[in-house]
Design an enzyme around this catalytic site. Structure first.
Site, short mmCIF file in Angstrom:
data_model
loop_
_atom_site.label_atom_id
_atom_site.label_comp_id
_atom_site.label_asym_id
_atom_site.label_seq_id
_atom_site.Cartn_x
_atom_site.Cartn_y
_atom_site.Cartn_z
N HIS A 134 0.80 -1.23 0.00
CA HIS A 134 0.00 0.00 0.00
C HIS A 134 0.83 1.28 0.00
O HIS A 134 0.31 2.35 -0.33
CB HIS A 134 -0.93 0.04 1.22
N TYR A 303 -3.89 -11.19 9.63
CA TYR A 303 -4.01 -10.69 10.99
C TYR A 303 -4.56 -11.74 11.95
O TYR A 303 -4.77 -11.43 13.12
CB TYR A 303 -4.84 -9.39 10.98
#
Length: 392
Positions: A134, A303
């Site tokens: 990102h 995650y």
């Protein structure tokens, strides 16, 4: 080739730490490496475990602006100076001591892996600490400070590569890599991700197909929330192999965010570990079919830091090493004890599988106009394939 694969690793990458409570817990990296060691995958990598130096400013400038690099260095030395400018000091990207050093080290591992693959010292290189897709030229974004994937690709171009394919199967759109090569027809970026209506960063629509002079060089498959194994695999095989074959890459660079998994807390797909493993194997095969085996594989998001990430990326390293781990393999008790020691969790996974045998219907089997998944795939094919001379 003097070695089939090398694994990029330095314990210092666990210094990439946004602090307590942040989803990007560096324990996921430590646990992955410990599982790789517990299963002997590190020894199976004939190119060895390699530590590379941090990327210097001249390398970082292949993608990032010098003023941004300077800003990262300032808050790295004194996190209290972060104001939110350049995306640093936000909830997603809080400043931390050593931010520049840890981020540059991760970037250096990916760049070194790319160099080794290009020069032929190994066929494959894996940096599961990388995949920070990102980060933009002038700012941090989405837990990412330096865009190691873009830097590795830029270095390959600098070394003389003329055709590169980047495939991103993270649940989030690979926006930073797409942006870096938006107007460069040498780099074909393909991203399969949850639909931008429902997930950060809100980009990755099928109509995003590349800038002037590079039309058809950006490919986006926006998957409906809730997509599971059969749909995810169908979408991958309906788009990726044909485009890879068409671009004829000299190197394949892939990003393997584990956050497509059904247990991931930040997204809404329902993919199993077993399907992730199937896509890893498919990309490995594509590297051999179309890129003379040259493959740089990176990590990314993920995650569910105990149950999913270590198992997923251990499979990735094992596939690259040429010794895939049988999904039925029992996880060594020593690793489970390390999980308890590092996290306090007593319920670490026991096998290298979710116990699922994924299957999918090939795109050639027919299009279902009532299927949201098929609509998504068709939108991508219609947006990109004709500009590349392929049938939609």
């Amino acid at each position: 080739m003097s070695g089939r694969a090398q694994l990029m690793w330095d314990e210092a990458v666990t210094g990439y730490d946004f602090g307590p409570g942040h989803p990007m817990d560096p324990v996921r990296l430590a646990l992955t490496m410990r599982l790789i060691e517990a299963l002997g995958v590190d020894k199976a990598a004939s190119g060895g475990v390699v530590t590379a130096p941090a990327a210097g400013d001249s390398t970082l400038r292949l993608v990032h602006r010098q003023d941004y690099i300077d800003a990262v260095r300032v808050v790295s030395a004194d996190p209290d100076r972060a104001t939110g400018s350049y995306g640093i000091g936000t909830m997603d990207d809080p400043a931390f001591a050593g931010m520049h050093e840890a981020s540059a080290l991760i970037a250096g591992q990916s760049v070194a892996g790319a160099e080794a693959v290009w020069r032929g010292s190994v066929e494959h290189a894996v940096n599961f600490a990388g995949g920070l897709h990102h980060a933009m030229p002038g700012g941090a974004s989405g837990f990412c400070v330096y865009n190691d994937a873009s830097l590795a690709i830029a270095r390959l171009l600098e070394l003389g590569a003329e055709r590169i394919v980047y495939v991103d199967v993270d649940v989030h759109h690979g926006d930073g890599v797409q942006a870096a090569f938006w107007e460069d027809p040498r780099v074909l970026t393909i991203s399969l991700h949850e639909h931008p209506r429902t997930l950060f960063p809100g980009t990755g629509w099928p109509e995003e197909t590349g800038g002037p002079g590079a039309e058809g060089s950006a490919v986006n498959v926006a998957l409906p929330p809730g997509t599971g194994d059969s749909g995810w695999l169908r979408a991958f095989h309906a788009v990726v192999p044909e485009l890879v074959a068409d671009h004829r890459p000299q190197v394949l660079v892939t990003q393997h965010g584990a956050d497509t998994h059904m247990e991931d807390p930040l997204a809404h797909l329902a993919v199993s570990l077993d399907a992730q493993r199937m896509v890893m194997a498919a990309l490995h095969d594509l590297a051999h079919e179309h890129a003379d085996g040259r493959w740089l594989a990176l990590g990314g998001g993920g995650y569910a830091v105990i149950d999913v990430v270590p198992r997923s990326w251990t499979h990735l390293a094992a596939i690259a090493a040429g010794t895939p781990v049988d999904p039925a393999t029992e996880i060594p008790e020593d690793w489970r004890l390390q999980v308890h020691h590092l996290t306090g969790d007593v319920n670490a996974p026991r096998r290298m599988t979710d116990g699922i045998s994924p299957s999918y219907a090939h795109w050639d089997a027919g299009y279902d106009p009532a299927s949201a998944l098929d609509q998504a795939v068709r939108a991508t094919r219609r947006a990109v394939f004709p500009s590349r001379g392929l049938l939609p």
